[in-house]
Design an enzyme around this catalytic site. Structure first.
Site, PDB file in Angstrom:
ATOM      1  N   THR A  65       5.997  11.801  -4.141  1.00 19.92           N
ATOM      2  CA  THR A  65       5.396  12.955  -3.462  1.00 19.92           C
ATOM      3  C   THR A  65       4.721  12.540  -2.161  1.00 19.92           C
ATOM      4  O   THR A  65       4.050  13.341  -1.510  1.00 19.92           O
ATOM      5  CB  THR A  65       4.350  13.625  -4.371  1.00 19.92           C
ATOM      6  OG1 THR A  65       3.433  12.623  -4.826  1.00 19.92           O
ATOM      7  CG2 THR A  65       5.007  14.302  -5.554  1.00 19.92           C
ATOM      8  N   TYR A 207      -1.737  -8.032  -5.336  1.00 24.36           N
ATOM      9  CA  TYR A 207      -0.656  -7.147  -4.888  1.00 24.36           C
ATOM     10  C   TYR A 207       0.580  -8.001  -4.550  1.00 24.36           C
ATOM     11  O   TYR A 207       1.685  -7.733  -5.039  1.00 24.36           O
ATOM     12  CB  TYR A 207      -1.117  -6.351  -3.656  1.00 24.36           C
ATOM     13  CG  TYR A 207      -0.009  -5.543  -3.012  1.00 24.36           C
ATOM     14  CD1 TYR A 207       0.431  -4.348  -3.588  1.00 24.36           C
ATOM     15  CD2 TYR A 207       0.606  -5.969  -1.827  1.00 24.36           C
ATOM     16  CE1 TYR A 207       1.446  -3.607  -2.996  1.00 24.36           C
ATOM     17  CE2 TYR A 207       1.618  -5.234  -1.238  1.00 24.36           C
ATOM     18  CZ  TYR A 207       2.039  -4.052  -1.823  1.00 24.36           C
ATOM     19  OH  TYR A 207       3.052  -3.316  -1.251  1.00 24.36           O
TER      20      TYR A 207
END
Ligand SMILES: NC(=O)c1ccc[n+]([C@@H]2O[C@H](COP(=O)([O-])OP(=O)(O)OC[C@H]3O[C@@H](n4cnc5c(N)ncnc54)[C@H](OP(=O)(O)O)[C@@H]3O)[C@@H](O)[C@H]2O)c1
Length: 332
Positions: A65, A207
């Site tokens: 989205t 990450y």
């Protein structure tokens, strides 16, 4: 004695020759990938409709989205695939669904799932799409630090979420869909890692490590399943102008080397089925080639230096915002 010196010399020369051989081979391979990144979309375009014929009628994209995932959904819809959108916010899912359906004559389905819940989220997705033939699975969802930080500064829950979302969701989503693809003897899995996978990366440590996991996992998965007719692609984008990089304008603003997500997705989808390994964007191909030339320890220091600059950008902006807020409070 002469014999020992001779053998020692021979040993050193052999090691030297082998090192040089692998160094050249590795960089020739990078050069080849660079040429591929430029040329593949020009000379080997995917014809509209060919992706659904080749892989199956539905594409499922996680984290679709916003940013790269949303652009992937639009690009695959443009090419005639039906789309399953997966993310957390129902409002954003509804809005994205309407936008896609207003542009393309395809079917869509939305699934609300939070991948920080681990296997529960994967079970929800699997159950909701049970009746659909998922031909393309794009494991795009990913979590990054709010801004470059030292390990001790990152909240524990955030670190755990990064591992659950980046490592856990990608692994379990592959596990959930690969069986059906194997039975059909067709399908494609796209795992979106990151250019941060190329070396240890200070201040984005966890990450980057999670993205290195995705790279190795995807390569081994390809070895295990490519003979079953499944395309398994690993993408390692450099910076793309999405919210994820909002901590520094240097990488949040679009430029030659920082594409907007639509340009990125258009290029990346064009190389699906053509390149199993890619940065996904022509300018990122050049960057990857240059970035991976020096030895790993130099790359790590450059990465750490850059992250310190991004960290300063973020902290400066935050301190400006805080002093503005203080001023406004005093005036009120
Ligand atoms: N942007 C870059 O420069 C860059 C570079 C290299 C690699 N990548 C990788 O590319 C991928 C996409 O990054 P992006 O920059 O496009 O991200 P983004 O703009 O932050 O978009 C993230 C998307 O994932 C959804 N999402 C976030 N957390 C979720 C969760 N826990 N469960 C389900 N959905 C979730 C968001 O929607 P909701 O908030 O509604 O859930 C949104 O749709 C990531 O894997 C990232 O690591 C990005």
């Amino acid at each position: 004695m002469d014999m020992i010196i001779y053998l020692l010399l021979l040993f050193v020369l052999t090691i030297g020759a082998l090192t040089l051989y692998f160094f050249i081979l590795d960089h020739l391979w990078s050069l080849l990938q660079l040429a591929n990144a430029f040329l593949a979309p020009l000379f080997l375009p995917n014809k509209d409709g060919s992706l659904s014929k080749k892989y199956g009628p539905w594409a499922l994209i996680t984290g679709s989205t916003d940013g790269i995932g949303k652009s992937y959904a639009f690009e695959l819809a443009r090419r005639g695939l039906n789309i399953v959108l997966v993310s957390r916010s129902l409002e954003k899912l509804n809005k994205t669904q309407q936008e896609i359906e207003s542009l393309y004559p395809i079917k869509t389905k939305i699934v609300q799932a939070d991948f920080s819940l681990g296997k529960k989220a994967v079970d929800i997705v699997k159950e909701k799409v049970e009746q659909l033939e998922i031909g393309i699975l794009v494991n795009n969802v990913g979590k990054q630090y709010q801004y470059p930080m030292y390990l001790g500064e990152v909240p524990e829950e955030e670190l755990w979420d990064i591992i659950k979302i980046n490592v856990g969701a990608t692994t379990l989503m592959c596990r959930a869909f690969i069986g059906d693809m194997k039975l059909r003897r067709k399908g494609a899995i796209v795992n979106i890692a990151s250019g941060s996978e190329h070396q240890p990366l200070p201040l984005m440590n966890v990450y980057a490590a999670s993205k290195t996991y995705i790279r190795n996992f995807t390569r081994a998965l390809r070895y295990e399943y490519s003979s079953d007719g499944i395309t398994i692609q690993h993408l390692a984008p450099m910076f793309v102008a999405t919210k994820m990089n909002s901590f520094s304008d240097r990488i949040y603003q679009k430029s030659l080397f920082v594409p907007d997500p639509d340009s990125y997705a258009r290029y990346a989808v064009a190389v699906l089925g053509k390149l199993d390994e890619s940065s996904g964007y022509w300018a990122h191909g050049i960057q990857t080639f240059l970035v991976t030339l020096p030895p790993e320890w130099i790359r790590m220091y450059i990465g750490g230096y850059m992250n310190n600059l991004f960290r300063e950008d973020y902290l400066k902006t935050e301190s400006l915002k805080n002093s503005e807020a203080d001023k406004n409070k005093k005036v009120a």
